[in-house]
Design a protein around this motif. Structure first.
Motif, mmCIF file in Angstrom:
data_model
loop_
_atom_site.group_PDB
_atom_site.id
_atom_site.type_symbol
_atom_site.label_atom_id
_atom_site.label_comp_id
_atom_site.label_asym_id
_atom_site.label_seq_id
_atom_site.Cartn_x
_atom_site.Cartn_y
_atom_site.Cartn_z
ATOM 1 N N VAL A 111 2.551 2.860 -0.166
ATOM 2 C CA VAL A 111 3.446 2.407 0.914
ATOM 3 C C VAL A 111 3.068 2.987 2.274
ATOM 4 O O VAL A 111 3.631 2.597 3.290
ATOM 5 C CB VAL A 111 4.930 2.753 0.604
ATOM 6 C CG1 VAL A 111 5.417 1.989 -0.608
ATOM 7 C CG2 VAL A 111 5.111 4.257 0.432
ATOM 8 N N THR A 225 9.707 6.287 2.379
ATOM 9 C CA THR A 225 8.855 5.294 3.014
ATOM 10 C C THR A 225 8.850 4.025 2.182
ATOM 11 O O THR A 225 8.656 4.071 0.964
ATOM 12 C CB THR A 225 7.413 5.820 3.168
ATOM 13 O OG1 THR A 225 7.435 7.027 3.942
ATOM 14 C CG2 THR A 225 6.528 4.806 3.870
ATOM 15 N N ASP A 227 7.506 -0.185 2.003
ATOM 16 C CA ASP A 227 6.529 -1.176 2.449
ATOM 17 C C ASP A 227 7.277 -2.428 2.898
ATOM 18 O O ASP A 227 7.923 -3.102 2.093
ATOM 19 C CB ASP A 227 5.588 -1.489 1.280
ATOM 20 C CG ASP A 227 4.501 -2.493 1.620
ATOM 21 O OD1 ASP A 227 4.680 -3.264 2.574
ATOM 22 O OD2 ASP A 227 3.485 -2.516 0.907
ATOM 23 N N THR A 229 6.285 -5.282 3.607
ATOM 24 C CA THR A 229 5.755 -6.576 3.168
ATOM 25 C C THR A 229 6.378 -7.049 1.864
ATOM 26 O O THR A 229 6.181 -8.204 1.481
ATOM 27 C CB THR A 229 4.226 -6.521 2.973
ATOM 28 O OG1 THR A 229 3.919 -5.653 1.876
ATOM 29 C CG2 THR A 229 3.526 -6.017 4.218
ATOM 30 N N THR A 253 7.159 0.630 6.847
ATOM 31 C CA THR A 253 5.764 0.485 7.257
ATOM 32 C C THR A 253 5.271 -0.947 7.063
ATOM 33 O O THR A 253 5.930 -1.768 6.421
ATOM 34 C CB THR A 253 4.856 1.427 6.446
ATOM 35 O OG1 THR A 253 4.918 1.056 5.066
ATOM 36 C CG2 THR A 253 5.273 2.871 6.604
ATOM 37 N N LYS A 254 4.087 -1.225 7.614
ATOM 38 C CA LYS A 254 3.368 -2.491 7.414
ATOM 39 C C LYS A 254 4.168 -3.702 7.888
ATOM 40 O O LYS A 254 4.037 -4.795 7.330
ATOM 41 C CB LYS A 254 2.971 -2.653 5.933
ATOM 42 C CG LYS A 254 2.189 -1.466 5.375
ATOM 43 C CD LYS A 254 1.785 -1.688 3.943
ATOM 44 C CE LYS A 254 1.122 -0.458 3.352
ATOM 45 N NZ LYS A 254 0.702 -0.630 1.950
ATOM 46 N N THR A 258 3.584 -9.276 8.472
ATOM 47 C CA THR A 258 4.358 -9.715 7.318
ATOM 48 C C THR A 258 5.357 -10.785 7.735
ATOM 49 O O THR A 258 5.825 -10.801 8.869
ATOM 50 C CB THR A 258 5.117 -8.546 6.662
ATOM 51 O OG1 THR A 258 5.912 -9.064 5.577
ATOM 52 C CG2 THR A 258 6.059 -7.854 7.646
#
Length: 305
Positions: A111, A225, A227, A229, A253-254, A258
């Motif tokens: 992640v 944390t 992700d 997406t 994050t990310k 996305t």
């Protein structure tokens, strides 16, 4: 490019579907078909069913008015929901908290937990605070090496043991070093673990017990944390980690690239856990404090043709 522009760029894929339906609203007004399109686009962005219902209802209440005002109302409604998880900047939390301020970083594999903690440590160092990184992910030698590389890059010390060591022993030594060196903040990187693995969750609980025993009240932040997406799965992870160890803050994050960035809104609706930081890129400066109004505007921005 400024942070707000990077946020808008990062949320571009998420915004695209929502934007298409909002442009329909600009052209045709709030007819039932357009409202259905707005509803579908919000669900597609993983805003969540409950939140989508609330937002569409706010739109219905503005029926007959200026579509531009309806979009502003939608932004305002989303910002209101997001405001419930907006928090003080991490720097302020640390400066006003105990010294050393202890952060326990948790999350599943892949992640971006380790890099997020290292980026945070780099940011805090630039703000005049002294960070100490603790490599409590002892399952993988690569994880220890990764943290060491980051430590050299940002100018932060790293406390480590050999691969296979007891993570709680690393945490114990890290805390002793943090106290002895008078650092401002201690960031503990733990092994990525599935939220369904009981033995690994028990290991996190043991680390928390060691910290509290040696330094009552620590950790002062359990930072999960997620992700961005993976959409609704991030919400599921947050719930299960929270039930297991008591999460106090989130890092998303990310979010760049996305189509599921709306999950931040779903998390705000479903949970009461503050969103501390969001990441929209690979660079150190792409990890920033979360701001509700800026996020809502970046997600719903519409440019009339």
């Amino acid at each position: 490019m400024g942070w707000i522009d990077r946020l808008k760029e990062g949320l571009g894929k998420t915004r695209k579907g929502v934007q298409r339906s909002l442009m329909q609203l600009m052209g045709r007004g709030l007819d039932p078909e357009v409202l259905e399109e707005v509803e579908a686009s919000l669900l597609g962005a993983d805003v969540g069913v409950r939140t989508t219902d609330r937002l569409v209802e706010r739109l219905r209440e503005t029926a007959g008015g200026d579509p531009r005002e309806s979009i502003q109302e939608l932004q305002s409604a989303m910002a209101d929901i997001l405001a419930s998880v907006e928090s003080k900047p991490m720097e302020e939390l640390i400066r006003t908290g105990p010294k050393p301020f202890v952060i326990l970083a948790v999350g599943v594999n892949g992640v971006g937990k380790t890099t997020s903690m290292a980026k945070l440590a780099g940011r805090l160092r630039k703000q005049g605070l002294t960070p100490l990184l603790v490599a409590a992910d002892t399952f993988r030698a690569a994880a220890i090496e990764q943290l060491e590389v980051w430590g050299q890059r940002i100018g932060a010390d790293v406390i480590k043991h050999r691969q296979g060591a007891d993570p709680s022993a690393v945490v114990f030594d890290g805390l002793a070093a943090a106290k002895a060196r008078g650092v401002d903040v201690m960031l503990i990187d733990t092994a990525g673990r599935l939220h369904t693995k009981v033995n690994l969750m028990d290991e996190l609980k043991k680390m928390k017990r060691v910290l509290d025993r040696e330094y009552p009240g620590a950790p002062h932040e359990v930072l999960l944390t997620l992700d961005g997406t993976i959409g609704q799965n991030a919400l599921t992870q947050a719930k299960q980690f929270h039930e297991a160890i008591g999460v106090t803050g989130l890092v998303l994050t990310k979010l760049d690239g996305t189509a599921k960035g709306g999950v931040v809104v779903a998390i705000a609706e479903e949970l009461t856990i503050p969103v501390r930081l969001i990441g929209i890129g690979e660079q150190e400066e792409d990890l920033q404090d979360f701001h509700a109004q800026a996020f809502a505007e970046a997600l719903l921005e519409v440019h009339p043709s």
